[in-house]
Motif scaffolding. Structure first.
Motif, PDB file in Angstrom:
ATOM      1  N   LEU A 673       0.829  -1.213   0.000  1.00 26.54           N
ATOM      2  CA  LEU A 673       0.000   0.000   0.000  1.00 26.54           C
ATOM      3  C   LEU A 673       0.860   1.257   0.000  1.00 26.54           C
ATOM      4  O   LEU A 673       0.560   2.236  -0.702  1.00 26.54           O
ATOM      5  N   ASN A 674       1.941   1.232   0.763  1.00 31.76           N
ATOM      6  CA  ASN A 674       2.834   2.399   0.806  1.00 31.76           C
ATOM      7  C   ASN A 674       3.527   2.612  -0.537  1.00 31.76           C
ATOM      8  O   ASN A 674       3.673   3.752  -1.003  1.00 31.76           O
ATOM      9  N   ILE A 675       3.982   1.515  -1.138  1.00 31.58           N
ATOM     10  CA  ILE A 675       4.643   1.618  -2.442  1.00 31.58           C
ATOM     11  C   ILE A 675       3.686   2.191  -3.476  1.00 31.58           C
ATOM     12  O   ILE A 675       4.028   3.113  -4.240  1.00 31.58           O
ATOM     13  N   ALA A 676       2.467   1.653  -3.515  1.00 34.82           N
ATOM     14  CA  ALA A 676       1.490   2.110  -4.495  1.00 34.82           C
ATOM     15  C   ALA A 676       1.161   3.587  -4.298  1.00 34.82           C
ATOM     16  O   ALA A 676       1.039   4.359  -5.265  1.00 34.82           O
ATOM     17  N   GLN A 677       0.997   3.989  -3.015  1.00 34.16           N
ATOM     18  CA  GLN A 677       0.691   5.394  -2.745  1.00 34.16           C
ATOM     19  C   GLN A 677       1.831   6.301  -3.203  1.00 34.16           C
ATOM     20  O   GLN A 677       1.600   7.364  -3.791  1.00 34.16           O
ATOM     21  N   SER A 678       3.090   5.836  -2.989  1.00 31.98           N
ATOM     22  CA  SER A 678       4.247   6.632  -3.400  1.00 31.98           C
ATOM     23  C   SER A 678       4.316   6.761  -4.914  1.00 31.98           C
ATOM     24  O   SER A 678       4.768   7.789  -5.441  1.00 31.98           O
ATOM     25  N   LEU A 679       3.890   5.748  -5.627  1.00 29.50           N
ATOM     26  CA  LEU A 679       3.958   5.752  -7.092  1.00 29.50           C
ATOM     27  C   LEU A 679       2.675   6.269  -7.733  1.00 29.50           C
ATOM     28  O   LEU A 679       2.565   6.291  -8.961  1.00 29.50           O
ATOM     29  N   GLY A 680       1.688   6.641  -6.915  1.00 34.79           N
ATOM     30  CA  GLY A 680       0.441   7.165  -7.460  1.00 34.79           C
ATOM     31  C   GLY A 680      -0.431   6.096  -8.084  1.00 34.79           C
ATOM     32  O   GLY A 680      -1.186   6.386  -9.026  1.00 34.79           O
ATOM     33  N   MET A 681      -0.356   4.892  -7.563  1.00 33.35           N
ATOM     34  CA  MET A 681      -1.128   3.785  -8.114  1.00 33.35           C
ATOM     35  C   MET A 681      -2.277   3.411  -7.179  1.00 33.35           C
ATOM     36  O   MET A 681      -2.174   3.541  -5.955  1.00 33.35           O
ATOM     37  N   THR A 682      -3.348   2.928  -7.753  1.00 30.80           N
ATOM     38  CA  THR A 682      -4.496   2.448  -6.996  1.00 30.80           C
ATOM     39  C   THR A 682      -4.275   0.978  -6.643  1.00 30.80           C
ATOM     40  O   THR A 682      -3.767   0.203  -7.460  1.00 30.80           O
ATOM     41  N   VAL A 683      -4.678   0.574  -5.429  1.00 31.32           N
ATOM     42  CA  VAL A 683      -4.564  -0.827  -5.016  1.00 31.32           C
ATOM     43  C   VAL A 683      -5.960  -1.423  -4.909  1.00 31.32           C
ATOM     44  O   VAL A 683      -6.858  -0.840  -4.271  1.00 31.32           O
ATOM     45  N   VAL A 684      -6.151  -2.582  -5.529  1.00 33.63           N
ATOM     46  CA  VAL A 684      -7.384  -3.352  -5.424  1.00 33.63           C
ATOM     47  C   VAL A 684      -7.047  -4.632  -4.675  1.00 33.63           C
ATOM     48  O   VAL A 684      -6.202  -5.407  -5.120  1.00 33.63           O
ATOM     49  N   ALA A 685      -7.702  -4.849  -3.530  1.00 35.25           N
ATOM     50  CA  ALA A 685      -7.471  -6.066  -2.746  1.00 35.25           C
ATOM     51  C   ALA A 685      -8.463  -7.132  -3.186  1.00 35.25           C
ATOM     52  O   ALA A 685      -9.681  -6.951  -3.073  1.00 35.25           O
ATOM     53  N   GLU A 686      -7.939  -8.260  -3.695  1.00 33.53           N
ATOM     54  CA  GLU A 686      -8.792  -9.356  -4.142  1.00 33.53           C
ATOM     55  C   GLU A 686      -9.050 -10.331  -2.998  1.00 33.53           C
ATOM     56  O   GLU A 686      -8.276 -10.418  -2.040  1.00 33.53           O
ATOM     57  N   GLY A 687     -10.116 -11.091  -3.136  1.00 37.21           N
ATOM     58  CA  GLY A 687     -10.361 -12.185  -2.198  1.00 37.21           C
ATOM     59  C   GLY A 687     -10.800 -11.743  -0.824  1.00 37.21           C
ATOM     60  O   GLY A 687     -10.537 -12.447   0.166  1.00 37.21           O
ATOM     61  N   VAL A 688     -11.470 -10.602  -0.710  1.00 39.00           N
ATOM     62  CA  VAL A 688     -11.982 -10.146   0.585  1.00 39.00           C
ATOM     63  C   VAL A 688     -13.238 -10.953   0.902  1.00 39.00           C
ATOM     64  O   VAL A 688     -14.275 -10.783   0.253  1.00 39.00           O
ATOM     65  N   GLU A 689     -13.156 -11.807   1.917  1.00 32.81           N
ATOM     66  CA  GLU A 689     -14.254 -12.726   2.207  1.00 32.81           C
ATOM     67  C   GLU A 689     -14.931 -12.461   3.551  1.00 32.81           C
ATOM     68  O   GLU A 689     -16.010 -12.997   3.820  1.00 32.81           O
ATOM     69  N   THR A 690     -14.301 -11.680   4.418  1.00 35.63           N
ATOM     70  CA  THR A 690     -14.888 -11.442   5.742  1.00 35.63           C
ATOM     71  C   THR A 690     -14.943  -9.946   6.034  1.00 35.63           C
ATOM     72  O   THR A 690     -14.207  -9.138   5.446  1.00 35.63           O
ATOM     73  N   LEU A 691     -15.814  -9.618   6.975  1.00 32.17           N
ATOM     74  CA  LEU A 691     -15.932  -8.227   7.403  1.00 32.17           C
ATOM     75  C   LEU A 691     -14.641  -7.767   8.064  1.00 32.17           C
ATOM     76  O   LEU A 691     -14.209  -6.628   7.868  1.00 32.17           O
ATOM     77  N   ALA A 692     -13.991  -8.646   8.810  1.00 30.03           N
ATOM     78  CA  ALA A 692     -12.749  -8.287   9.494  1.00 30.03           C
ATOM     79  C   ALA A 692     -11.667  -7.902   8.489  1.00 30.03           C
ATOM     80  O   ALA A 692     -10.928  -6.930   8.688  1.00 30.03           O
ATOM     81  N   GLN A 693     -11.574  -8.676   7.393  1.00 25.60           N
ATOM     82  CA  GLN A 693     -10.588  -8.358   6.362  1.00 25.60           C
ATOM     83  C   GLN A 693     -10.897  -7.006   5.720  1.00 25.60           C
ATOM     84  O   GLN A 693      -9.992  -6.179   5.493  1.00 25.60           O
ATOM     85  N   ALA A 694     -12.168  -6.778   5.440  1.00 30.60           N
ATOM     86  CA  ALA A 694     -12.566  -5.520   4.805  1.00 30.60           C
ATOM     87  C   ALA A 694     -12.255  -4.336   5.710  1.00 30.60           C
ATOM     88  O   ALA A 694     -11.754  -3.289   5.252  1.00 30.60           O
ATOM     89  N   GLN A 695     -12.550  -4.468   7.007  1.00 29.26           N
ATOM     90  CA  GLN A 695     -12.286  -3.378   7.933  1.00 29.26           C
ATOM     91  C   GLN A 695     -10.792  -3.116   8.079  1.00 29.26           C
ATOM     92  O   GLN A 695     -10.354  -1.959   8.112  1.00 29.26           O
ATOM     93  N   TRP A 696      -9.998  -4.200   8.172  1.00 30.05           N
ATOM     94  CA  TRP A 696      -8.549  -4.013   8.326  1.00 30.05           C
ATOM     95  C   TRP A 696      -7.971  -3.306   7.111  1.00 30.05           C
ATOM     96  O   TRP A 696      -7.179  -2.362   7.243  1.00 30.05           O
TER      97      TRP A 696
END
Length: 732
Positions: A673-696
């Motif tokens: 996430l830090n690398i992407a933010q530094s390079l101006g890139m968007t991050v898409v997190a795949e495989g989010v299956e639980t509310l806990a993962q989404a919140q984190w």
């Protein structure tokens, strides 16, 4: 000299005849012999008394009465005859002679009566024997007689023509090493002494002749500096002098030497030079023809890159080895390199060729002389190892894998090659090479399906798997042709901290195949088949067209989907016109370049082929965005991220599933996430299956989330219903 009338002085003209090397006969008007010269006695053995009272022509060619009549006819017409005849010696043997017969007055004589004749015979036995030698050698070349045998016969014939000489022919290979081809009269220990000598100075006349390309005459071997320490051995063998001449191919390269050895200290005479001059040409023809034959065989039966037997030659050698193995056991290893096409495309074909040559060398170091090693196709090798049992498979297979996995530098890039190996045993798994290869190939595919750098032993059920794979390829071709593949779509939403809750970012298009017999076929299975079968371009063309058509349909329905993402294969970028095809498809459906997101794998980053780089540049200039799929699972290199036009990183689900339980996964995710933010890139997190993962992920600033927690992939007609049910906000 034969004295005809001792009481009378010998005329000067007759005296001159006796010094001639030719045989002379003079008759009277009745064709009785009255004079002969000493040449006749030397060449044919006749004295005057042997021919008195006889017609000489009929006596000398009595075996050819029709020819005698023909000569008489010529004399009657023109008074002269010239030709080549087989003349009978006094002892009954035959010898070739050039004959000239003239009437003394050089005018046709009357039909009735006769006139004196002069008959002159010149020995052409040498010429005939040499012509026969030349003719025989050329016939042997045409009939493809083995070169050593052909040259052996030539040496024997030369030694018969030029007495008291010993003849040898040496070949010179590409490394300048000399090899005896023919030396019928040379002592065996001398021939062995000549074997394997490198051409150059001080290695005998042949070595110097080959090195300089000029003839070398050693009139006294004992004193010649070119022989050095070997001179005593030659002298003891009765070889006192030598004349060696280089044999050159049509482009002037020395390919061998022809040498005459003498039993006395001397230099070659005119006869020797005449013989060698002609034979050098014949040797060059024979050796060039033999070299061409070997080149043709090399091209037909050997791989030109690795110099290993190709599939045809491997099968022949393997069948011979199997025949000799009857009553014993053996093993066949089928080897296929992992990701070879990627390295070949990314680093260039010359680098791929270098790797294949290195693999061939490494396999050679793992095998014995009696083993059969071959290159069957691009990156496939086979090794037949007689005498081994199944208990030895683990040791042998691992030895090959370890040897292959030694680091190898290609164009300054260090790589670790990997491979998968399938193994089957003789005679348990087959008694012919085709069956063994097929089953070892099936075992290799079983190993590849589990990962890389693995080996697998053939099991009977693997044949069923191979048949199913072939059937799947046929069915996939049919599905593409009939248009029965489907697209399902999985939403991608903004996280709570980055945007308004549940606002749609885009959708990912995913290929789906429902088979009437098999039901839903897992995408990794049929996509892998498409890659192997060369169907990936056709599949991708359908995918992009269907995705664009669906997005255009949603827009017509008033459903505002920001963009649609599709997955691509590295192979798609090898098509020079790929970028133009994508742009044309967008225009066909009335879409803009910002409406499509192309997801690529990290393997594309390593692909340095011109077509790939040109396509990436063209897509970026068109405004089509690129997303790096499965980031962090492959060959991730930060240097590529700033060099390639990547606007989005997709965090692989293997990280996402452990972010709440693994310190390593959470640390790596924060780093991405830090690398992407530094390079101006968007991050898409795949495989989010639980509310806990989404919140984190939301708390860590991951802007886009995708997974079953929000929605499973669904048909296009269900997207609108899902958006209404979830109260998804459409962008203005």
């Amino acid at each position: 000299m034969t004295h005809l009338t001792p009481a009378q002085p010998i005329p000067d003209w007759l005296q001159a005849l006796h010094s001639s090397d030719s045989a002379w006969i003079i008759t009277d008007d009745d064709l009785n012999v009255i004079h002969i010269n000493e040449g006749l006695t030397r060449l044919l053995g006749y004295r005057l008394e042997d021919l008195q009272g006889k017609r000489p022509l009929e006596t000398l060619i009595q075996a050819w009465p029709d020819l005698a009549a023909h000569i008489r006819e010529q004399l009657m017409l023109s008074g002269a005859y010239h030709g080549e005849l087989q003349v009978q010696r006094l002892d009954g043997s035959q010898v070739w002679m050039a004959a000239t017969v003239n009437t003394l007055n050089r005018h046709p004589f009357p039909t009735e009566g006769a006139t004196a004749e002069v008959l002159v015979f010149t020995d052409i036995g040498f010429t005939k024997r040499f012509e026969a030698l030349q003719r025989q050698m050329l016939e042997d070349v045409v009939m493809e007689k083995p070169l050593p045998e052909l040259l052996q016969d030539m040496c024997v014939a030369l030694e018969a023509i030029a007495h008291r000489v010993r003849v040898s022919v040496m070949a010179v290979d590409a490394d300048g090493i000399m090899h005896p081809l023919a030396a019928p009269s040379m002592p065996a220990h001398i021939v062995e002494l000549m074997r394997g000598v490198r051409m150059g100075a001080e290695v005998g006349a042949c070595g110097v002749a080959a090195f300089t390309g000029n003839e070398v005459i050693a009139h006294d071997i004992a004193q010649d500096p070119n022989w050095c320490g070997a001179a005593p051995l030659f002298v003891q063998a009765g070889l006192l002098a030598c004349w060696s001449s280089p044999i050159k191919n049509p482009v002037g390269q020395v390919v061998g030497t022809l040498a005459l050895y003498f039993d006395s200290e001397r230099t070659p005479n005119k006869l020797h030079r005449q013989l060698v001059l002609a034979c050098l040409h014949l040797c060059a023809i024979a050796m060039e023809r033999d070299a061409n034959k070997h080149r043709i065989r090399q091209l037909a039966y050997y791989d030109t890159l690795t110099h290993l037997p190709n599939r045809t030659m491997f099968n022949e050698c393997a069948e011979q080895a199997l025949h000799s193995m009857r009553g014993h056991t053996g093993l066949l290893f089928f080897l296929d390199l992992d990701r070879f096409k990627l390295w070949n495309d990314s680093l260039g074909h010359s680098a791929g060729d270098a790797l294949l040559r290195e693999i061939a060398l490494r396999l050679g170091n793992c095998t014995r002389p009696e083993d059969v090693v071959g290159r069957l196709s691009s990156d496939e090798f086979a090794v037949l190892m007689p005498g081994y049992s199944t208990a030895q498979i683990p040791e042998l297979a691992q030895r090959m894998l370890d040897a292959i996995a030694e680091p190898f530098s290609i164009n300054g890039v260090m790589t670790i090659p990997n491979a998968c190996i399938g193994v089957c045993s003789y005679p348990e798994d087959g008694t012919d090479i085709e069956t063994l290869l097929r089953r070892a190939d099936q075992a290799m595919y079983a190993a590849k399906s589990q990962g890389c750098q693995l080996w697998e032993i053939y099991q009977p059920e693997m044949g069923q798997v191979s048949q199913e794979r072939a059937k799947m390829e046929r069915e996939l071709r049919k599905a593409l042709a009939e248009g029965v593949l489907q697209l399902h779509f999985q939403p991608q939403v903004f996280s709570h901290t980055s945007h308004a809750p549940e606002q749609l970012y885009g959708v990912e298009a995913l290929s789906r195949w429902h088979h009437p017999e098999w039901g839903w076929v897992a995408p990794p299975r049929f996509i892998a088949v498409a890659e192997d079968a060369g169907l990936i371009h056709q599949l991708t063309t359908w995918l992009i067209n269907a995705a664009c058509a669906q997005l255009a349909s949603w827009r017509t329905q008033g459903l505002r989907i920001p963009h649609i993402a599709v997955n691509l294969s590295t192979n798609n970028f090898h098509d020079p016109a790929f970028a133009q095809h994508v742009q044309a498809t967008l225009h066909q459906h009335g879409l803009g370049c910002h409406d499509l997101m192309l997801e690529i794998t990290e393997s594309v980053m390593l692909d340095s082929s011109p077509a790939t780089l040109d396509n990436l540049k063209a897509l970026n200039e068109m405004g089509i965005r690129l997303s790096m799929d499965d980031f962090g699972t492959g060959y991730s290199s930060l240097s590529y991220l700033h060099r390639l036009p990547i606007s989005e990183l997709k965090l692989d689900k293997s990280f996402v599933q452990d972010v709440c339980t693994s310190a390593a996964a959470s640390a790596l995710t924060r780093s991405v996430l830090n690398i992407a933010q530094s390079l101006g890139m968007t991050v898409v997190a795949e495989g989010v299956e639980t509310l806990a993962q989404a919140q984190w992920l939301s708390e860590q600033g991951c802007p886009i989330l995708q997974g079953y927690h929000f929605a499973k992939p669904m048909p296009g007609r269900e997207i609108a219903q899902w958006m209404q049910k979830q109260a998804i906000t459409q962008p203005a």
